[in-house]
Design an enzyme around this catalytic site. Structure first.
Site, PDB file in Angstrom:
ATOM      1  N   GLU A   1       0.855  -1.187   0.000  1.00 24.64           N
ATOM      2  CA  GLU A   1       0.000   0.000   0.000  1.00 24.64           C
ATOM      3  C   GLU A   1       0.893   1.240   0.000  1.00 24.64           C
ATOM      4  OE1 GLU A   1      -3.747   1.754   2.602  1.00 24.64           O
ATOM      5  OE2 GLU A   1      -2.142   0.726   3.652  1.00 24.64           O
TER       6      GLU A   1
ATOM      7  N   LYS B   1     -10.458   0.648  -1.170  1.00 22.08           N
ATOM      8  CA  LYS B   1     -10.380   0.423   0.279  1.00 22.08           C
ATOM      9  C   LYS B   1     -11.620   0.961   0.977  1.00 22.08           C
ATOM     10  CE  LYS B   1      -7.160   1.240   4.143  1.00 22.08           C
ATOM     11  NZ  LYS B   1      -5.911   1.968   4.512  1.00 22.08           N
TER      12      LYS B   1
ATOM     13  N   CYS C   1      -4.810  -3.189   4.255  1.00 24.13           N
ATOM     14  CA  CYS C   1      -4.385  -2.652   5.551  1.00 24.13           C
ATOM     15  C   CYS C   1      -5.460  -2.681   6.633  1.00 24.13           C
ATOM     16  CB  CYS C   1      -3.818  -1.244   5.345  1.00 24.13           C
ATOM     17  SG  CYS C   1      -2.696  -0.721   6.667  1.00 24.13           S
TER      18      CYS C   1
END
Ligand SMILES: *[C@@H]1O[C@H](CO)[C@@H](O)[C@H](O)[C@H]1NC(C)=O
Ligand SMILES: *[C@@H]1O[C@H](CO)[C@@H](O)[C@H](O)[C@H]1NC(C)=O
Ligand SMILES: *[C@@H]1O[C@H](CO)[C@@H](O)[C@H](O)[C@H]1NC(C)=O
Ligand SMILES: *[C@@H]1O[C@H](CO)[C@@H](O)[C@H](O)[C@H]1NC(C)=O
Ligand SMILES: *[C@@H]1O[C@H](CO)[C@@H](O)[C@H](O)[C@H]1NC(C)=O
Ligand SMILES: *[C@@H]1O[C@H](CO)[C@@H](O)[C@H](O)[C@H]1NC(C)=O
Length: 503
Positions: free
Chosen positions: A80, A179, A213
């Site tokens: 990321e 995300k 994440c």
């Protein structure tokens, strides 16, 4: 002539057959990348400067991708923020974004670069995948213009998303994931999709799912990809800041793989001053290879083999009832006083481990944790506690936890229990940890002195015990059952879906 054509036909048939042939095993690579950061600016840089910075990072990714392919890897995951970096505002990240089309468009940017407007980053990644014949997973930024008739359209007229992309070994865009669970400050830079996206794709080496994440701490889309979509392997670009004792990257990501019964490919950004290190290739039965480095600022490529369908493997034990053992045993009584202490802003109930062997129970609210253990020698200069936490975590995200943990205190002063510590000297000859969990989502962690994992040195029994019969190869920092109770995250935690996320 005829026979030549026949040979050609047979050859093509065999080749295309090989390409789609199912593989029982595959080779995975993850690359921990020390991202080159843009200088922090107040005004956006030119598109040319943005591409120049991203090309510097892609130069490093290119070296890693080539090496991974040379060593037979089928897929490589990169981190990321690995291409554009961090330290942006909503405005200054804009020149780094590209319009990323729906994978249903069947687009190979390498051979058709201008089909959707300028896309130099997607073009280069696609060519790296195609030329090296390897799946490439990367994290870039997507922009989508919107109209004022869309009530959620941000006032600057477009959405911008933290986005993972996957190019297959021919360079075709096969996955795009926006995300969903943005981390704290990211909400000032990016939007999140109105609904979580469950992005999967099939390969000859299993079914893949993807998220990013902070998503790993939440139910959507992470848990759904495994429980409903039944993916074999998760692809996980991350920029993970380690938090001891329970949330270092290698520790938590390997625990998630084990708790969920999936392969997990985690590629972290490398930046030691931000505590970002820890990448790995994790199977449900334990880590296959991992990297953790707080000493240098170098990148690192990790490569390992995995089963394409880990849940079909004979060594995979299947479903665990996380409360079965703990809810049937009697509470162990001890003379020690309970006391409270903080671990990452959560107030745990602790009891000190005082003997060289013994049985302890500690409870908080609905959770009781049991520990049986034996140490080679009960040292005077080190202190361990057994701790329980059953409550809502509210700092840097809101999520409900049930945690049972054996943890080394930073010093022999009880007030330091739960504070970060990286080394230990106490060798455990055996341990068994269990808890009366009210959830089926429990992630088993064992972290050893020097920040090492313990592959093959402990196991999870179907009755929910985390056991090590012969102890670990290094002294113990923590042995933890990290449980998530998603349904108690609370109505205030569900992210409002119609509020523009720029400030
Ligand atoms: C950041 O600024 C310094 C000093 O002006 C310059 O040397 C460096 O190249 C810049 N870095 C980038 C990535 O533009
Ligand atoms: C909003 O306006 C645009 C441009 O006029 C149009 O293409 C789009 O269909 C409209 N969307 C809705 C939801 O009305
Ligand atoms: C690590 O990140 C910080 C910002 O979080 C930055 O100031 C620093 O320069 C980075 N280190 C390296 C080696 O790039
Ligand atoms: C887990 O085990 C406990 C104790 O034996 C039992 O009460 C409970 O129903 C089991 N849970 C599941 C989901 O099977
Ligand atoms: C701990 O409990 C186990 C099982 O109940 C028992 O066999 C063992 O003797 C106990 N150990 C100590 C030191 O009390
Ligand atoms: C333990 O630490 C606390 C807080 O720093 C301090 O007040 C206390 O005096 C210490 N106790 C001992 C025995 O050193």
């Amino acid at each position: 002539m005829i026979s030549f054509q026949l040979y050609l036909y047979v050859a093509i048939f065999i080749l295309s057959g090989l390409r789609t042939l199912a593989l029982d095993k595959f080779t995975a690579a993850v690359y921990e990348h020390p991202v080159i950061l843009a200088n922090a600016t107040l005004e956006p840089v030119s598109p040319e400067d943005a591409v120049a910075l991203m090309n510097k990072n892609m130069d490093a990714l290119e070296v890693a991708i080539k090496r991974a392919a040379e060593q037979g890897s089928h897929i490589i995951v990169t981190p990321e923020d690995g291409i554009y970096g961090f330290r942006f505002t909503r405005k200054t990240i804009y020149p780094y974004l590209e319009d990323i089309p729906d994978p249903e468009e069947n687009w190979i940017p390498c051979t058709d670069p201008d089909r959707f407007g300028p896309a130099p980053v997607q073009g280069r990644l696609s060519c790296l995948a195609r030329k090296n014949s390897i799946y490439v997973v990367a994290n870039i930024g997507d922009k989508k213009s919107c109209h004022s008739n869309d009530s959620a359209c941000p006032s600057d007229g477009h959405y911008q998303y933290n986005t993972n992309v996957v190019f297959d070994s021919e360079g075709k865009l096969v996955a795009r994931y926006h995300k969903f669970n943005l981390f704290t400050f990211e909400t000032t830079i990016f939007d999140y999709p109105k609904e979580p996206e469950f992005v999967t794709f099939n390969t000859p080496f299993g079914k893949f799912g993807i998220f990013t994440c902070f998503d790993i701490l939440f139910h959507d889309p992470a848990v759904v990809l495994v429980s409903k979509f039944q993916v074999d392997t998760i692809l996980f670009p991350t920029a993970w800041m380690n938090v001891l004792p329970h949330l270092t990257a290698i520790e938590f990501h390997s625990a998630w793989a084990m708790g969920m019964g999936v392969n997990f490919l985690s590629a972290n950004t490398h930046n030691t001053s931000s505590d970002m290190t820890g990448s790995g290739i994790y199977a449900p039965t334990g880590p296959r290879a991992y990297h953790y480095d707080m000493e240098t600022e170098n990148g690192h490529l990790v490569i390992a083999e995995l089963n394409s369908h880990p849940r079909l493997s004979p060594t995979y034990s299947g479903a665990v009832n996380w409360s079965a053992y703990a809810s049937t045993v009697e509470r162990f009584l001890s003379e020690e006083q309970d006391f409270t202490g903080m671990i990452f802003y959560d107030e745990f109930t602790f009891t000190e481990i005082t003997k060289h062997e013994g049985n302890y129970t500690i409870c908080q609210r609905d959770l009781c944790c049991h520990l049986s253990y034996r140490v080679a020698e009960k040292r005077e200069d080190e202190m361990y506690v057994l701790g329980a936490f059953d409550g809502l975590h509210v700092v840097e995200g809101q999520y409900y936890l049930q945690i049972c943990t054996l943890v080394k205190c930073r010093s022999t002063n009880l007030t330091t229990c739960g504070e970060p510590v990286t080394t230990a000297q106490t060798t455990f000859e055996s341990f068994s940890l269990s808890g009366t969990f009210g959830t089926s989502y429990v992630f088993p962690e064992v972290l050893l002195s020097g920040i090492h994992l313990a592959p093959g040195e402990f196991q999870i029994l179907s009755d929910g015990r985390l056991v090590s019969e012969n102890g670990t190869s290094k002294p113990v920092l923590t042995v933890t059952l990290f449980g998530r109770v998603y349904e108690k995250d609370g109505s205030t935690t569900s992210i409002p879906t119609n509020v523009p996320q720029h400030l």
